[in-house]
Design a protein around this motif. Structure first.
Motif, PDB file in Angstrom:
ATOM      1  N   TYR A   1       0.839  -1.192   0.000  1.00 30.73           N
ATOM      2  CA  TYR A   1       0.000   0.000   0.000  1.00 30.73           C
ATOM      3  C   TYR A   1       0.875   1.244   0.000  1.00 30.73           C
ATOM      4  O   TYR A   1       2.063   1.203   0.334  1.00 30.73           O
ATOM      5  N   THR A   2       0.270   2.353  -0.391  1.00 30.47           N
ATOM      6  CA  THR A   2       0.931   3.648  -0.313  1.00 30.47           C
ATOM      7  C   THR A   2       0.055   4.588   0.500  1.00 30.47           C
ATOM      8  O   THR A   2      -1.172   4.427   0.558  1.00 30.47           O
TER       9      THR A   2
ATOM     10  N   SER B   1      -4.941  -1.852  -7.698  1.00 35.22           N
ATOM     11  CA  SER B   1      -6.216  -1.199  -8.017  1.00 35.22           C
ATOM     12  C   SER B   1      -6.477   0.017  -7.140  1.00 35.22           C
ATOM     13  O   SER B   1      -7.492   0.694  -7.298  1.00 35.22           O
ATOM     14  N   SER B   2      -5.552   0.297  -6.203  1.00 29.69           N
ATOM     15  CA  SER B   2      -5.627   1.493  -5.343  1.00 29.69           C
ATOM     16  C   SER B   2      -6.966   1.616  -4.620  1.00 29.69           C
ATOM     17  O   SER B   2      -7.587   2.680  -4.601  1.00 29.69           O
TER      18      SER B   2
ATOM     19  N   LEU C   1      -3.823   3.545  -0.094  1.00 23.97           N
ATOM     20  CA  LEU C   1      -4.224   2.979  -1.378  1.00 23.97           C
ATOM     21  C   LEU C   1      -3.678   1.560  -1.436  1.00 23.97           C
ATOM     22  O   LEU C   1      -2.463   1.347  -1.424  1.00 23.97           O
TER      23      LEU C   1
ATOM     24  N   LYS D   1      -9.324   2.333  -1.728  1.00 22.39           N
ATOM     25  CA  LYS D   1      -9.109   3.339  -0.688  1.00 22.39           C
ATOM     26  C   LYS D   1      -9.504   2.806   0.688  1.00 22.39           C
ATOM     27  O   LYS D   1     -10.595   2.274   0.871  1.00 22.39           O
TER      28      LYS D   1
ATOM     29  N   ASP E   1      -1.603   8.119   0.960  1.00 28.15           N
ATOM     30  CA  ASP E   1      -2.034   9.247   0.131  1.00 28.15           C
ATOM     31  C   ASP E   1      -2.872  10.175   1.001  1.00 28.15           C
ATOM     32  O   ASP E   1      -4.083   9.990   1.148  1.00 28.15           O
TER      33      ASP E   1
END
Length: 239
Positions: free
Chosen positions: A78-79, A90-91, A86, A93, A81
Motif C-alpha cells: 500500500y501507499t 487497483s488502489s 491505497l 481506498k 495518500d
C-alpha cells in the motif's frame, strides 16, 4: 537548509503517523449506507452484508497488507495518500473515520470495518444446528426463492466460502419439476422431485445423482431446507 529538512521531517512524520493509525487487523462490520448516493433495498443490504461478513484486512508497518474473504487470502503493498491508504494495484481506498471505524472502498461498495477479530453476528432466522423434516406438497415449493440466511456446517470444506456463496442464492422450482439454482452470477438448470420419505427433496442435474435436502419449514413466504450430506441450512424468502 534547516527549514527544508524540517519540512521534509514533518512530511515523513505525518505520513508515518497516518499509517500508524491504520496498523493492525480490521474486520467487516457493516455496509456504509450513509455514503451511498441512493437508497438501496434492505434485502440488498442483507445480502451484501452476508457476502462480506468474513472480510478481514490486516495493515502491516512494512507497507504491506493482507486481505481475506471466503476462505481465500491475498496480499500486496500500500501507499499513503494524505489521510488514506491505497491498497494494491487497483488502489482501493482505506480510510480511518473519526468514529474509529475504517471505510474500505471495493469497486462500488463502501464497507465499514472495525479494529480487531471478526465478530460474526448471531443468526436471525436459523437458531439451531439441525431441524426435523416436515411433510410438504410440490405446490408449496413452486415459485422463486431468494436466500435470507445460511448456516454452513463445520464439515463443509470451507464454511466461510459456502455461506458467502449461498448468501446470493436465487432458486426457482417450476411446476414441470425443472429448477434453476444460481449464486454469484452462476446458474445451473436442474430437475427436482419429492423423495419417498416425507420431507425429502431431491435436486440435481438430469441424468446424475441428485442431492438430498430435507424441508424443515415452508409456508407461502418462507422456506427452510437442509442439505443432508453436510447439514448446511438455507433459509429463503419467496419472491
Amino acid at each position: 537548509m534547516k527549514s527544508i529538512l524540517l519540512v521534509i521531517a514533518l512530511f515523513l512524520t505525518a505520513n508515518f503517523s497516518v499509517a500508524q493509525d491504520y496498523l493492525g487487523t480490521w474486520s467487516f462490520q457493516s455496509i456504509d449506507t450513509a455514503s451511498l448516493d441512493e437508497e438501496i433495498p434492505e434485502e440488498t443490504i442483507t445480502t451484501l452484508s452476508a457476502v462480506f461478513q468474513f472480510l478481514k484486512v490486516t495493515i502491516n508497518p512494512d507497507e504491506t497488507f493482507e486481505i481475506s474473504m471466503m476462505g481465500q487470502s491475498d496480499s500486496g503493498s500500500y501507499t499513503v495518500d494524505g489521510d488514506q491508504l491505497l491498497l494494491g494495484p487497483s488502489s482501493e481506498k482505506f480510510t480511518v473515520k473519526e468514529n474509529g471505524l475504517a471505510q474500505l472502498q471495493m469497486g462500488n461498495a463502501r464497507l465499514l470495518l472495525s479494529k480487531g477479530a471478526i465478530d460474526v453476528p448471531a443468526k436471525k432466522y436459523i437458531l439451531k444446528d439441525d431441524y426435523e423434516p416436515i411433510a410438504f406438497t410440490a405446490k408449496q415449493l413452486v415459485g422463486k426463492w431468494k436466500s435470507l440466511e445460511v448456516k454452513a456446517s463445520a464439515i463443509e470444506e470451507s464454511p466461510e466460502m459456502t455461506e458467502t456463496m449461498l448468501a446470493t442464492l436465487e432458486t426457482e422450482f417450476n411446476e414441470d419439476f425443472s429448477a434453476s439454482f444460481g449464486a454469484l452470477g452462476f446458474t445451473q438448470e436442474l430437475i427436482w422431485s419429492q423423495g419417498d420419505a416425507d420431507g425429502i427433496l431431491l435436486l440435481g442435474i438430469e441424468g446424475s445423482e441428485p442431492k438430498t435436502y430435507e424441508i424443515n419449514f415452508v409456508d407461502e413466504s418462507h422456506l427452510m431446507m437442509t442439505l443432508v450430506k453436510t447439514g448446511t441450512i438455507l433459509y429463503l424468502k419467496k419472491q
